[in-house]
Design an enzyme around this catalytic site. Structure first.
Site, PDB file in Angstrom:
ATOM      1  N   HIS A 154     -41.121  57.534  38.074  1.00  0.00           N
ATOM      2  CA  HIS A 154     -41.535  56.452  37.172  1.00  0.00           C
ATOM      3  C   HIS A 154     -40.348  55.968  36.339  1.00  0.00           C
ATOM      4  O   HIS A 154     -40.137  54.757  36.175  1.00  0.00           O
ATOM      5  CB  HIS A 154     -42.630  56.936  36.211  1.00  0.00           C
ATOM      6  CG  HIS A 154     -43.917  57.303  36.861  1.00  0.00           C
ATOM      7  ND1 HIS A 154     -44.503  58.535  36.681  1.00  0.00           N
ATOM      8  CD2 HIS A 154     -44.748  56.606  37.673  1.00  0.00           C
ATOM      9  CE1 HIS A 154     -45.641  58.583  37.354  1.00  0.00           C
ATOM     10  NE2 HIS A 154     -45.810  57.429  37.973  1.00  0.00           N
ATOM     11  N   LYS A 180     -61.505  57.623  36.559  1.00  0.00           N
ATOM     12  CA  LYS A 180     -60.479  58.559  37.003  1.00  0.00           C
ATOM     13  C   LYS A 180     -60.473  59.775  36.079  1.00  0.00           C
ATOM     14  O   LYS A 180     -60.656  59.644  34.868  1.00  0.00           O
ATOM     15  CB  LYS A 180     -59.116  57.849  36.958  1.00  0.00           C
ATOM     16  CG  LYS A 180     -58.039  58.501  37.750  1.00  0.00           C
ATOM     17  CD  LYS A 180     -56.828  57.575  37.841  1.00  0.00           C
ATOM     18  CE  LYS A 180     -55.714  58.230  38.610  1.00  0.00           C
ATOM     19  NZ  LYS A 180     -54.527  57.397  38.678  1.00  0.00           N
ATOM     20  N   ARG A 187     -43.925  54.264  47.212  1.00  0.00           N
ATOM     21  CA  ARG A 187     -43.284  55.446  47.788  1.00  0.00           C
ATOM     22  C   ARG A 187     -43.363  55.439  49.304  1.00  0.00           C
ATOM     23  O   ARG A 187     -42.452  55.874  49.984  1.00  0.00           O
ATOM     24  CB  ARG A 187     -43.944  56.726  47.267  1.00  0.00           C
ATOM     25  CG  ARG A 187     -43.740  56.970  45.797  1.00  0.00           C
ATOM     26  CD  ARG A 187     -44.633  58.069  45.324  1.00  0.00           C
ATOM     27  NE  ARG A 187     -46.023  57.631  45.514  1.00  0.00           N
ATOM     28  CZ  ARG A 187     -47.086  58.309  45.164  1.00  0.00           C
ATOM     29  NH1 ARG A 187     -46.962  59.488  44.628  1.00  0.00           N
ATOM     30  NH2 ARG A 187     -48.297  57.833  45.352  1.00  0.00           N
ATOM     31  N   SER A 231     -47.513  62.454  40.799  1.00  0.00           N
ATOM     32  CA  SER A 231     -48.002  63.214  39.648  1.00  0.00           C
ATOM     33  C   SER A 231     -48.966  64.307  40.098  1.00  0.00           C
ATOM     34  O   SER A 231     -48.953  65.416  39.560  1.00  0.00           O
ATOM     35  CB  SER A 231     -48.680  62.275  38.647  1.00  0.00           C
ATOM     36  OG  SER A 231     -47.742  61.383  38.096  1.00  0.00           O
TER      37      SER A 231
END
Length: 162
Positions: free
Chosen positions: A19, A43, A92, A130
């Site tokens: 990040h 979430k 990514r 993460s």
């Protein structure tokens, strides 16, 4: 706020060097970068919104022209309210692209003036997430290659408390 500002939203649960890399590369291209810590009620987060904001602010404190804020709700509403017309998204892998393309199309339909910039993750960070970091940390693994000392300590406090 203006045409040369951009926003980089994310849950940052926790913030990683990946990040931070996207932030550093983005701020070279824009006058101000709003790093928006989002809170999605659908979430499940390890860290509270306030904890995530604290970690993001700490990790980005030495980067000029970065503003850390949070927002609940539809991202395009935040962008319109702030008059931010540029959105940064990090990628990514191909799997990220598929999701991000859907989101980009929806956001563009809701906010046609929005320009969306996809930045490929630096190869050093292209494989980390993460979620992966949280899993490694939960087994007391070394995550120092991917997060700051501050975040590493927060992970240990949260995951390894007895």
């Amino acid at each position: 706020m203006g045409i040369r500002d951009a926003a980089y939203p994310g849950s940052f649960d926790p913030i990683t060097f990946g990040h931070v890399n996207i932030v550093k590369r983005s701020i070279e291209r824009f006058d101000n970068l709003y790093v928006v810590v989002v809170n999605n009620p659908n979430k499940k987060y390890l860290f509270s919104l306030q904890e995530r904001i604290e970690m993001v602010k700490k990790d980005l404190e030495d980067i000029p022209n970065v503003i850390v804020e949070s927002f609940d709700g539809l991202l395009v509403n935040y962008l319109k309210e702030k008059k931010i017309y540029n959105l940064i998204r990090g990628l990514r892998a191909v799997s990220d692209y598929e999701y991000e393309l859907q989101m980009a199309n929806a956001n563009h339909m809701l906010f046609p003036q929005l320009e969306i910039f996809f930045l490929m993750a630096d190869t050093d960070f292209s494989y980390i997430s993460s979620s992966m970091i949280k899993e490694i940390a939960s087994y007391n693994g070394d995550v120092s290659k991917w997060v700051s000392k501050f975040v590493e300590l927060k992970l240990k406090e949260k995951l390894l408390k007895k």
